[in-house]
Motif scaffolding. Structure first.
Motif, PDB file in Angstrom:
ATOM      1  N   TRP A  87      -1.096  -4.603   2.090  1.00 22.86           N
ATOM      2  CA  TRP A  87       0.350  -4.382   1.965  1.00 22.86           C
ATOM      3  C   TRP A  87       1.093  -5.018   3.136  1.00 22.86           C
ATOM      4  CZ3 TRP A  87       4.875  -3.592  -0.073  1.00 22.86           C
ATOM      5  CH2 TRP A  87       5.904  -2.975   0.639  1.00 22.86           C
ATOM      6  N   LEU A  88       0.642  -4.751   4.338  1.00 22.32           N
ATOM      7  CA  LEU A  88       1.344  -5.248   5.529  1.00 22.32           C
ATOM      8  C   LEU A  88       1.253  -6.762   5.664  1.00 22.32           C
ATOM      9  CD1 LEU A  88       0.356  -2.450   8.077  1.00 22.32           C
ATOM     10  CD2 LEU A  88       2.575  -2.767   6.939  1.00 22.32           C
ATOM     11  N   SER A  89       0.093  -7.339   5.386  1.00 18.61           N
ATOM     12  CA  SER A  89      -0.048  -8.790   5.550  1.00 18.61           C
ATOM     13  C   SER A  89       0.705  -9.550   4.453  1.00 18.61           C
ATOM     14  CB  SER A  89      -1.516  -9.205   5.592  1.00 18.61           C
ATOM     15  OG  SER A  89      -2.162  -8.904   4.388  1.00 18.61           O
ATOM     16  N   THR A  90       0.707  -9.032   3.232  1.00 15.39           N
ATOM     17  CA  THR A  90       1.432  -9.695   2.147  1.00 15.39           C
ATOM     18  C   THR A  90       2.933  -9.683   2.407  1.00 15.39           C
ATOM     19  OG1 THR A  90      -0.290  -9.111   0.554  1.00 15.39           O
ATOM     20  CG2 THR A  90       1.874  -9.695  -0.352  1.00 15.39           C
ATOM     21  N   THR A  91       3.435  -8.581   2.913  1.00 17.46           N
ATOM     22  CA  THR A  91       4.877  -8.455   3.158  1.00 17.46           C
ATOM     23  C   THR A  91       5.288  -8.969   4.532  1.00 17.46           C
ATOM     24  OG1 THR A  91       4.554  -6.192   3.953  1.00 17.46           O
ATOM     25  CG2 THR A  91       5.133  -6.475   1.616  1.00 17.46           C
ATOM     26  N   LYS A  92       4.301  -9.275   5.362  1.00 19.47           N
ATOM     27  CA  LYS A  92       4.549  -9.744   6.733  1.00 19.47           C
ATOM     28  C   LYS A  92       5.298  -8.703   7.571  1.00 19.47           C
ATOM     29  CE  LYS A  92       4.306 -14.647   5.515  1.00 19.47           C
ATOM     30  NZ  LYS A  92       3.170 -14.424   4.713  1.00 19.47           N
ATOM     31  N   ILE A  93       5.069  -7.425   7.255  1.00 20.41           N
ATOM     32  CA  ILE A  93       5.637  -6.345   8.059  1.00 20.41           C
ATOM     33  C   ILE A  93       4.749  -6.185   9.282  1.00 20.41           C
ATOM     34  CG2 ILE A  93       6.141  -3.868   8.167  1.00 20.41           C
ATOM     35  CD1 ILE A  93       6.574  -3.972   5.099  1.00 20.41           C
ATOM     36  N   ASN A  94       5.285  -6.428  10.458  1.00 21.36           N
ATOM     37  CA  ASN A  94       4.471  -6.307  11.674  1.00 21.36           C
ATOM     38  C   ASN A  94       5.079  -5.361  12.707  1.00 21.36           C
ATOM     39  OD1 ASN A  94       6.551  -7.862  12.692  1.00 21.36           O
ATOM     40  ND2 ASN A  94       5.352  -9.756  12.690  1.00 21.36           N
ATOM     41  N   GLN A  95       6.161  -4.718  12.334  1.00 22.36           N
ATOM     42  CA  GLN A  95       6.737  -3.696  13.205  1.00 22.36           C
ATOM     43  C   GLN A  95       7.632  -2.779  12.379  1.00 22.36           C
ATOM     44  OE1 GLN A  95       9.022  -5.593  16.252  1.00 22.36           O
ATOM     45  NE2 GLN A  95      10.588  -6.325  14.856  1.00 22.36           N
ATOM     46  N   GLY A  96       7.880  -1.620  12.915  1.00 21.35           N
ATOM     47  CA  GLY A  96       8.735  -0.665  12.221  1.00 21.35           C
ATOM     48  C   GLY A  96       7.975   0.184  11.225  1.00 21.35           C
ATOM     49  N   LEU A  97       8.710   0.734  10.293  1.00 21.95           N
ATOM     50  CA  LEU A  97       8.127   1.649   9.314  1.00 21.95           C
ATOM     51  C   LEU A  97       7.156   0.919   8.392  1.00 21.95           C
ATOM     52  CD1 LEU A  97      11.350   3.667   8.463  1.00 21.95           C
ATOM     53  CD2 LEU A  97       9.454   4.379   9.930  1.00 21.95           C
ATOM     54  N   ILE A  98       6.072   1.585   8.061  1.00 19.34           N
ATOM     55  CA  ILE A  98       5.049   0.994   7.191  1.00 19.34           C
ATOM     56  C   ILE A  98       5.516   0.986   5.748  1.00 19.34           C
ATOM     57  CG2 ILE A  98       2.735   1.343   6.235  1.00 19.34           C
ATOM     58  CD1 ILE A  98       1.949   2.508   9.001  1.00 19.34           C
ATOM     59  N   PHE A  99       5.927   2.145   5.268  1.00 16.54           N
ATOM     60  CA  PHE A  99       6.274   2.267   3.858  1.00 16.54           C
ATOM     61  C   PHE A  99       7.763   2.027   3.663  1.00 16.54           C
ATOM     62  CE2 PHE A  99       2.364   4.793   4.235  1.00 16.54           C
ATOM     63  CZ  PHE A  99       1.566   3.975   3.443  1.00 16.54           C
ATOM     64  N   ARG A 100       8.046   1.098   2.753  1.00 16.85           N
ATOM     65  CA  ARG A 100       9.414   0.646   2.526  1.00 16.85           C
ATOM     66  C   ARG A 100       9.661   0.472   1.034  1.00 16.85           C
ATOM     67  NH1 ARG A 100      10.478  -3.571   7.424  1.00 16.85           N
ATOM     68  NH2 ARG A 100       9.231  -2.494   8.989  1.00 16.85           N
ATOM     69  N   GLY A 101      10.911   0.458   0.694  1.00 17.71           N
ATOM     70  CA  GLY A 101      11.273   0.219  -0.692  1.00 17.71           C
ATOM     71  C   GLY A 101      11.098  -1.247  -1.041  1.00 17.71           C
ATOM     72  N   VAL A 102      10.916  -1.493  -2.330  1.00 17.49           N
ATOM     73  CA  VAL A 102      10.813  -2.859  -2.845  1.00 17.49           C
ATOM     74  C   VAL A 102      11.857  -2.986  -3.952  1.00 17.49           C
ATOM     75  CG1 VAL A 102       9.338  -4.585  -3.944  1.00 17.49           C
ATOM     76  CG2 VAL A 102       8.322  -2.902  -2.377  1.00 17.49           C
ATOM     77  N   ARG A 103      12.811  -3.859  -3.747  1.00 17.93           N
ATOM     78  CA  ARG A 103      13.865  -4.075  -4.748  1.00 17.93           C
ATOM     79  C   ARG A 103      13.298  -4.882  -5.930  1.00 17.93           C
ATOM     80  NH1 ARG A 103      18.277  -2.143  -2.290  1.00 17.93           N
ATOM     81  NH2 ARG A 103      18.609  -2.547  -0.079  1.00 17.93           N
ATOM     82  N   SER A 104      13.984  -4.835  -7.047  1.00 19.65           N
ATOM     83  CA  SER A 104      13.523  -5.588  -8.229  1.00 19.65           C
ATOM     84  C   SER A 104      13.469  -7.087  -7.942  1.00 19.65           C
ATOM     85  CB  SER A 104      14.410  -5.294  -9.433  1.00 19.65           C
ATOM     86  OG  SER A 104      15.752  -5.554  -9.137  1.00 19.65           O
ATOM     87  N   GLY A 106      12.309  -8.289  -5.283  1.00 20.71           N
ATOM     88  CA  GLY A 106      11.174  -8.515  -4.402  1.00 20.71           C
ATOM     89  C   GLY A 106      11.524  -8.341  -2.934  1.00 20.71           C
ATOM     90  N   ALA A 107      12.790  -8.119  -2.637  1.00 23.88           N
ATOM     91  CA  ALA A 107      13.204  -7.905  -1.248  1.00 23.88           C
ATOM     92  C   ALA A 107      12.665  -6.558  -0.763  1.00 23.88           C
ATOM     93  CB  ALA A 107      14.723  -7.933  -1.139  1.00 23.88           C
ATOM     94  N   ILE A 108      12.218  -6.549   0.470  1.00 20.01           N
ATOM     95  CA  ILE A 108      11.673  -5.342   1.092  1.00 20.01           C
ATOM     96  C   ILE A 108      12.792  -4.679   1.900  1.00 20.01           C
ATOM     97  CG2 ILE A 108       9.907  -4.423   2.656  1.00 20.01           C
ATOM     98  CD1 ILE A 108       8.740  -5.809   0.178  1.00 20.01           C
ATOM     99  N   THR A 109      12.980  -3.381   1.709  1.00 24.15           N
ATOM    100  CA  THR A 109      14.002  -2.655   2.461  1.00 24.15           C
ATOM    101  C   THR A 109      13.439  -2.229   3.814  1.00 24.15           C
ATOM    102  OG1 THR A 109      13.406  -0.495   1.539  1.00 24.15           O
ATOM    103  CG2 THR A 109      15.015  -1.819   0.300  1.00 24.15           C
ATOM    104  N   ASP A 110      14.255  -1.604   4.620  1.00 23.06           N
ATOM    105  CA  ASP A 110      13.823  -1.188   5.954  1.00 23.06           C
ATOM    106  C   ASP A 110      13.075   0.129   5.971  1.00 23.06           C
ATOM    107  OD1 ASP A 110      14.924  -3.435   7.145  1.00 23.06           O
ATOM    108  OD2 ASP A 110      16.863  -2.464   7.470  1.00 23.06           O
ATOM    109  N   SER A 111      13.169   0.905   4.874  1.00 21.22           N
ATOM    110  CA  SER A 111      12.516   2.216   4.847  1.00 21.22           C
ATOM    111  C   SER A 111      12.270   2.627   3.401  1.00 21.22           C
ATOM    112  CB  SER A 111      13.391   3.257   5.553  1.00 21.22           C
ATOM    113  OG  SER A 111      14.612   3.409   4.862  1.00 21.22           O
ATOM    114  N   LEU A 112      11.564   3.721   3.246  1.00 19.64           N
ATOM    115  CA  LEU A 112      11.329   4.323   1.941  1.00 19.64           C
ATOM    116  C   LEU A 112      11.832   5.756   2.013  1.00 19.64           C
ATOM    117  CD1 LEU A 112      10.003   4.151  -0.910  1.00 19.64           C
ATOM    118  CD2 LEU A 112       7.922   5.035   0.159  1.00 19.64           C
ATOM    119  N   CYS A 113      12.720   6.103   1.116  1.00 19.10           N
ATOM    120  CA  CYS A 113      13.262   7.457   1.079  1.00 19.10           C
ATOM    121  C   CYS A 113      12.155   8.420   0.651  1.00 19.10           C
ATOM    122  CB  CYS A 113      14.430   7.507   0.103  1.00 19.10           C
ATOM    123  SG  CYS A 113      15.156   9.133  -0.060  1.00 19.10           S
TER     124      CYS A 113
END
Length: 188
Positions: A87-104, A106-113
Motif C-alpha cells: 500500500w505505502l510503496s504503490t501510493t508513495k506515502i512516506n510520511q504522515g498518516l498511513i491510512f487515507r481515503g482514495v477518491r474515485s 485515484g487521488a489519495i487524501t490526507d487522512s481516512l475518517c
C-alpha cells in the motif's frame, strides 16, 4: 465478530487497485493489532519499524487506555507487513498518516475518517457474499471482537488478550469473548 476465517474471506475480495490495496492493509493491520478505529486512523508511517524477518512493528502513540501517550509497540505478521508495504510503496506515502481515503479519480487524501472503517468492512463483507443480516451487525469493533475470540480459542489467557487489545477493564473483554466458541462454529 470478524474472526480469522472471515478475515481471509474479506481479504480475498480486495482488488488490486488503490482501494483494494488500502483495504487489504487496513483489514490485516486491524486484525493483527486489535486496534480501535481512531487508533487505526492515527497510525503514522514514521512510526513503522521494518524488521529483517519480513515483519514490522508500529508505534501506537496514544490510545483510549493510554491517554498520556506513553505509546505501545505492536508487532505485525509477515502477511500484514507485506500488505502494508505494498500500500505505502504503490501510493508513495512516506510520511504522515498511513491510512487515507482514495477518491474515485485515484487521488489519495490526507487522512481516512474513522467512520469509513465500518463502511469498508461492510462493503467487503457484501462483496464476499456474506448475508445482509450478518453485514448489518458488522461494526468498527468487529476486528477487535473477532481477534479476541480467536485468541481465546487458541488458549490465550484473559490478561494476554487484554494486553494485545489494549483493554483496561476485564468486563469489556469478557463481553467480547463470552460467545467465542458459539460464534466460531457459525456458518454463513
Amino acid at each position: 465478530p470478524i474472526t480469522k476465517e472471515l478475515l481471509q474471506r474479506l481479504v480475498g475480495v480486495c482488488s488490486d487497485d488503490l482501494h483494494g490495496l488500502r483495504n487489504r492493509a487496513l483489514l490485516l493491520v486491524a486484525y493483527d493489532s486489535m486496534r480501535r478505529r481512531s487508533e487505526l486512523t492515527s497510525l503514522r508511517v514514521e512510526d513503522i519499524e521494518w524488521l529483517a524477518n519480513d515483519g514490522a512493528t508500529i508505534l501506537l502513540r496514544k490510545s483510549k487506555t493510554d491517554q498520556h501517550g506513553s505509546g505501545k509497540w505492536i508487532h505485525l505478521s509477515a502477511e500484514t507487513t507485506h500488505a502494508l508495504h505494498e500500500w505505502l510503496s504503490t501510493t508513495k506515502i512516506n510520511q504522515g498518516l498511513i491510512f487515507r481515503g482514495v477518491r474515485s479519480s485515484g487521488a489519495i487524501t490526507d487522512s481516512l475518517c474513522e467512520s469509513r472503517i465500518s463502511r469498508i468492512y461492510k462493503a467487503l463483507a457484501r462483496k464476499a457474499g456474506l448475508g445482509e443480516k450478518f453485514v448489518q451487525r458488522i461494526s468498527g469493533h468487529s476486528m477487535r471482537v473477532g481477534g479476541a475470540q480467536d485468541l481465546l480459542n487458541v488458549g490465550a489467557s484473559l490478561p494476554q488478550i487484554m494486553v494485545k487489545g489494549g483493554w483496561a477493564k476485564t468486563d469489556t473483554v469478557i463481553r467480547y469473548v463470552e460467545r467465542a466458541r458459539f460464534t466460531s462454529t457459525l456458518r454463513l
